[in-house]
Enzyme design. Structure first.
Site, PDB file in Angstrom:
ATOM      1  N   CYS A  19     -37.394 -48.762 -15.696  1.00 43.70           N
ATOM      2  CA  CYS A  19     -36.231 -49.433 -16.290  1.00 43.70           C
ATOM      3  C   CYS A  19     -36.162 -50.837 -15.700  1.00 43.70           C
ATOM      4  CB  CYS A  19     -34.957 -48.617 -16.045  1.00 43.70           C
ATOM      5  SG  CYS A  19     -34.559 -48.368 -14.299  1.00 43.70           S
ATOM      6  N   ARG A  25     -31.373 -45.724 -14.429  1.00 41.39           N
ATOM      7  CA  ARG A  25     -32.005 -44.864 -15.434  1.00 41.39           C
ATOM      8  C   ARG A  25     -33.318 -44.237 -14.983  1.00 41.39           C
ATOM      9  NH1 ARG A  25     -31.973 -49.414 -19.858  1.00 41.39           N
ATOM     10  NH2 ARG A  25     -32.256 -50.568 -17.906  1.00 41.39           N
ATOM     11  N   SER A  26     -34.222 -45.046 -14.428  1.00 42.33           N
ATOM     12  CA  SER A  26     -35.544 -44.468 -14.103  1.00 42.33           C
ATOM     13  C   SER A  26     -35.512 -43.487 -12.927  1.00 42.33           C
ATOM     14  CB  SER A  26     -36.615 -45.550 -13.927  1.00 42.33           C
ATOM     15  OG  SER A  26     -36.324 -46.432 -12.887  1.00 42.33           O
ATOM     16  N   ASP A 137     -28.397 -49.102 -20.837  1.00 45.04           N
ATOM     17  CA  ASP A 137     -28.223 -49.474 -19.425  1.00 45.04           C
ATOM     18  C   ASP A 137     -26.784 -49.235 -19.001  1.00 45.04           C
ATOM     19  OD1 ASP A 137     -28.147 -50.638 -16.964  1.00 45.04           O
ATOM     20  OD2 ASP A 137     -29.078 -52.523 -17.587  1.00 45.04           O
TER      21      ASP A 137
HETATM   22  P1  4NP Z   1     -31.356 -49.707 -14.332  1.00 46.70           P
HETATM   23  O1  4NP Z   1     -29.949 -50.448 -14.280  1.00 46.70           O
HETATM   24  O2  4NP Z   1     -32.313 -50.664 -15.004  1.00 46.70           O
HETATM   25  O3  4NP Z   1     -31.104 -48.494 -15.134  1.00 46.70           O
HETATM   26  O4  4NP Z   1     -31.741 -49.420 -12.876  1.00 46.70           O
HETATM   27  C1  4NP Z   1     -29.790 -51.741 -13.771  1.00 46.70           C
HETATM   28  C2  4NP Z   1     -29.681 -51.936 -12.424  1.00 46.70           C
HETATM   29  C3  4NP Z   1     -29.484 -53.214 -11.935  1.00 46.70           C
HETATM   30  C4  4NP Z   1     -29.424 -54.277 -12.807  1.00 46.70           C
HETATM   31  C5  4NP Z   1     -29.562 -54.071 -14.164  1.00 46.70           C
HETATM   32  C6  4NP Z   1     -29.746 -52.800 -14.661  1.00 46.70           C
HETATM   33  N1  4NP Z   1     -29.198 -55.598 -12.299  1.00 46.70           N
HETATM   34  O5  4NP Z   1     -29.114 -56.542 -13.100  1.00 46.70           O
HETATM   35  O6  4NP Z   1     -29.118 -55.784 -11.082  1.00 46.70           O
END
Ligand code: 4NP
Length: 170
Positions: A19, A25-26, A137
Site C-alpha cells: 500500500c 492496509r498492507s 485508504d
Molecule cells: P496505508 O495508509 O497506505 O494503508 O498504510 C497510509 C498510511 C500513511 C499515509 C498514507 C496512507 N501517509 O500519508 O502518511
C-alpha cells in the site's frame, strides 16, 4: 509467469502486499493472508510480506487503529514498516497492490515487463468485487478500519482458494 507450483523444490511461493504507507492496509492484509494460509494448511508453502511505496513510516509498527482492528478480530498485529524496493521484484512471485495508485507506482518501478506483470490489485481475487476494485485508504479518515478489514478478508479468501487450487495467478 507460470502457474504457481506450490511444491516447487526451490522454495515457497512468495507474495507481498503493498500500500502507500505500510502501516494500515498492507499489514492488515498480510496478517489476514497468513491466517487464511495457516487455516488452509498452506503456510509452509507460501511466504507473505508487506511493504509501502512511500518511506514516511519505515521502521514503525502498524497504525494503532489497524493494530487494534487486527487484534480485536483475532489476528496477529506484529509489524515493522518498510518501503518496497526495485530489487524486491526478484524476491516475489506476486505483488498485490491495495489500490490503483499503488499498482501504477509499482509497475513504474518494475525492472522488467515480467516483473510489472506480477502486480495485481488485491481485490481482484475477491470474486464478488467489480473489476478495478480497490482497498480504500483509511489513514486520513475517522473510522473505516472494520470495513477495510472485511474487504481484505474477502480478497484473501479468494486468493487462498486460488492458491489451494493451483490456479494461474499472474
Ligand atoms: P496505508 O495508509 O497506505 O494503508 O498504510 C497510509 C498510511 C500513511 C499515509 C498514507 C496512507 N501517509 O500519508 O502518511
Amino acid at each position: 509467469m507460470p502457474k504457481p507450483d506450490l511444491d516447487r523444490p526451490v522454495g515457497p511461493y512468495r507474495v507481498v502486499v503493498v500500500c502507500l504507507g505500510n502501516i494500515c492496509r498492507s499489514p492488515m492484509a498480510a496478517a489476514v493472508l497468513r491466517d487464511r494460509l495457516d487455516k488452509a494448511g498452506l503456510s509452509h508453502r507460501v511466504d507473505v510480506d508487506s511493504a509501502g511505496t512511500g518511506s514516511w513510516h519505515v521502521g514503525e509498527p502498524a497504525d494503532p487503529r489497524a493494530a487494534e482492528t487486527l487484534s480485536r478480530h483475532g489476528y496477529d498485529d506484529t509489524h515493522r514498516a518498510r518501503q518496497f524496493q526495485r530489487h524486491d521484484y526478484s524476491e516475489f512471485d506476486l505483488v498485490l497492490a491495495a489500490d490503483a495508485s499503488n499498482a501504477a507506482d509499482l509497475r513504474d518501478l518494475a525492472p522488467t515487463p515480467t516483473d510489472a506483470a506480477k502486480v495485481k490489485l488485491l481485490r481482484s481475487f475477491d470474486p464478488a468485487s467489480p473489476p478495478g476494485a480497490e482497498v480504500p485508504d483509511p489513514y486520513f479518515g475517522e473510522d473505516g478500519f472494520d470495513e477495510v478489514l472485511a474487504l481484505i478478508e474477502a480478497a484473501c479468501d479468494g486468493l487462498v482458494g486460488q492458491l489451494a487450487a493451483g490456479q494461474q495467478l499472474v
